[in-house]
Design an enzyme around this catalytic site. Structure first.
Site, short mmCIF file in Angstrom:
data_model
loop_
_atom_site.label_atom_id
_atom_site.label_comp_id
_atom_site.label_asym_id
_atom_site.label_seq_id
_atom_site.Cartn_x
_atom_site.Cartn_y
_atom_site.Cartn_z
N SER A 260 0.85 -1.20 0.00
CA SER A 260 0.00 0.00 0.00
C SER A 260 0.89 1.25 0.00
O SER A 260 1.71 1.42 -0.89
CB SER A 260 -0.96 -0.05 1.19
OG SER A 260 -1.99 0.91 1.05
N ASP B 70 -8.62 -5.67 -4.26
CA ASP B 70 -7.98 -4.76 -3.32
C ASP B 70 -8.96 -3.86 -2.58
O ASP B 70 -8.99 -3.82 -1.35
CB ASP B 70 -6.95 -3.88 -4.04
CG ASP B 70 -5.53 -4.41 -3.91
OD1 ASP B 70 -5.05 -4.48 -2.78
OD2 ASP B 70 -4.92 -4.76 -4.94
N HIS C 83 -7.36 -5.84 -0.04
CA HIS C 83 -6.14 -5.10 0.26
C HIS C 83 -5.48 -5.64 1.53
O HIS C 83 -6.14 -5.83 2.56
CB HIS C 83 -6.51 -3.64 0.45
CG HIS C 83 -5.40 -2.67 0.25
ND1 HIS C 83 -4.69 -2.55 -0.92
CD2 HIS C 83 -4.87 -1.73 1.09
CE1 HIS C 83 -3.80 -1.58 -0.81
NE2 HIS C 83 -3.87 -1.08 0.41
#
Length: 515
Positions: A194, A326, A430
């Protein structure tokens, strides 16, 4: 050098240029926690570049995690709190790192340096356990860096990208000090997820980072998410207005850390409730990230993806990838996945969690094409797919395209295992890959995304993914074919992992000229 002969449950002392450090040896792994790599960024160092750590006398105990940088903590009743594992607490001596090594006396071991994610607003090296990397012959380092306005606020006479400068300081510490822990400073892999992956993408393009690492892994983040200096300056001015101080280094530094943090959160809430593109910039509104790396012409001379396309990082082996779903993490947690309507998909641009597809650069015809490609998706699921592509998949593929012509290796993956928790609502969301990359499934909820693992997460997937990361760190080859634009070979990690060519090519072409 080792000052004591280690045995199970004993302490181990190593000698560094700054002083001696005592860690714990147990289970065949030596662990050193909370080692400072720079001085505390407060007092005379507030909102300034990191300064070299001051040497100490005696032996520094590195038996517990050190403080983390100022950051908000989710309330216990916040659904997101179940996804977050963070045993550290904020404090001033926050520029520290953690080291796991199989043997400080070994020498020549590959090194992996983890850069935590967290929207450039939160993040702690204490949230990750590098012990399994050490078990498998890698020296693993996890770092802290300044986040939020302490790390990324920008005013005219201030310093941009303090968080990135911290990362550079940590990598310089690794270059100079990791031999004392058995590591090879010429075989360093940086990796992150991320915002940590976006940091890795930035480091690939930063002149100051050249020579500090040999390999890089970007997990659900790449080299696109940055802001122009003009936008960052406007945000810094608005932050100062909210604080009632001059928009200057001295003005912001005069504010206590807790008040600066609170003002940063207030500014973000204002941006979300009043998404005026003349004030905030369209991409900042879409990302809901007021604190991001800044293209300042110095630390970041240009957008990282443009620098990489021009040859930056061409001597660095790269893995880049994404998770199949995600952005379901965020749309499920905030409930927006169930509130989006067909009309709302292409209605007026709104705030984070309620954006339309148009906020991400697609026109109505391309949204309609997405609908044809995903006919069974609800409006909310369709928007989550578009967000996933805007945030993670398309930037990853663009980074791979930009880097593939270089002599160094380029490798691409997709993490596709869907979480069975909460009725499967999150899919392969995610950060779900983190327990598999670190091979820590047995830690359950005591890790990032542990709440989403379900009762019997597949150990064979952890062995495959973790093993690929270890091979890459040691050799530059993770175990599948290199990526090129002709074939676009992509390792799809699942219970049964396999290479697929050019996954979801039709969606990829919808973004041509849009990102």
């Amino acid at each position: 050098m080792i000052a004591t002969a280690p045995h199970e449950g004993s302490t181990t002392v190593v000698t560094t240029a700054a002083g001696r450090v005592r860690g714990l040896h147990a289970g065949g792994v030596h662990r050193f926690l909370g080692i400072p790599y720079a001085r505390p960024p407060f007092g005379p160092g507030r909102l300034r570049p990191p300064r070299p750590v001051e040497p100490w006398s005696g032996v520094l105990d590195a038996l517990e995690f050190g403080p983390e940088p100022p950051q908000p903590k989710p309330p216990a009743d916040d659904p997101a709190a179940a996804m977050v594992w963070d045993p550290a607490t904020p404090g001033q001596d926050c520029l520290n790192l953690n080291v796991w090594t199989p043997d400080p006396a070994a020498g020549g071991l590959p090194v992996m340096v983890w850069i935590p994610g967290g929207m450039f607003e939160v993040g702690s090296g204490a949230s990750y356990d590098g012990g399994r990397f050490a078990r498998d012959g890698v020296v693993c380092v996890t770092i802290n860096y300044r986040v939020g306005p302490e790390g990324f606020a920008f005013v005219d006479d201030g310093y941009a990208n303090l968080g990135l400068r911290d990362q550079i300081a940590a990598l310089e510490w690794v270059r100079d000090t990791i031999p004392a822990f058995g590591g090879d400073p010429d075989t360093v892999t940086i990796f992150g997820e991320s915002a940590g992956a976006m940091s890795v993408g930035s480091l690939l393009a930063m002149p100051r980072a050249e020579g500090l690492f040999r390999r890089a892994i970007c997990q659900s983040g790449a080299a696109h998410r940055v802001v122009p200096a003009t936008t960052a300056r406007r945000i810094g001015i608005r932050l100062a207005e909210r604080l009632g101080v001059e928009a200057s280094l001295a003005g912001l530094a005069s504010v206590p850390a807790d008040r600066l943090l609170a003002a940063g959160l207030e500014l973000k809430a204002e941006m979300q409730s009043s998404p005026d593109p003349d004030r905030w910039d369209v991409d900042v509104i879409a990302s809901a990230l007021p604190w991001q790396p800044v293209v300042d012409g110095d630390v970041l001379p240009e957008r990282p993806i443009d620098r990489i396309a021009a040859g930056a990082g061409s001597d660095v082996d790269v893995i880049v990838g994404w998770n199949a779903d995600d952005w379901r993490l965020f749309t499920v947690v905030n409930g927006s996945i169930d509130r989006v309507t067909d009309a709302g998909l292409t209605g007026p641009v709104q705030v984070h969690g309620y954006e339309t597809a148009l906020a991400f650069g697609l026109d109505t015809a391309r949204v309609a094409a997405y609908r044809e490609l995903l006919p069974g998706a609800s409006p909310g699921e369709l928007l989550a797919a578009i967000q996933s592509d805007w945030w993670c998949r398309i930037p990853a593929q663009r980074l791979a395209d930009a880097h593939a012509p270089s002599a160094a290796g380029t490798y691409v993956y997709e993490f596709a295992w869907p979480s069975p928790a909460f009725g499967g609502a999150f899919g392969a969301c995610h950060a779900l890959e983190l327990p598999f990359v670190f091979d820590t499934l047995d830690l359950g909820p005591r890790q990032m995304q542990g709440a989403l693992l379900g009762e019997a997460p597949p150990q064979e997937l952890a062995a495959a993914m973790h093993g690929a990361w270890v091979r890459f760190a040691a050799t530059g080859r993770p175990g599948w074919d290199r990526y090129d634009e002709a074939r676009r070979a992509t390792m799809r990690f699942d219970v049964v992992s396999r290479v697929v060519d050019d996954p979801r090519a039709s969606e990829r072409t919808l973004w041509d000229g849009r990102l």
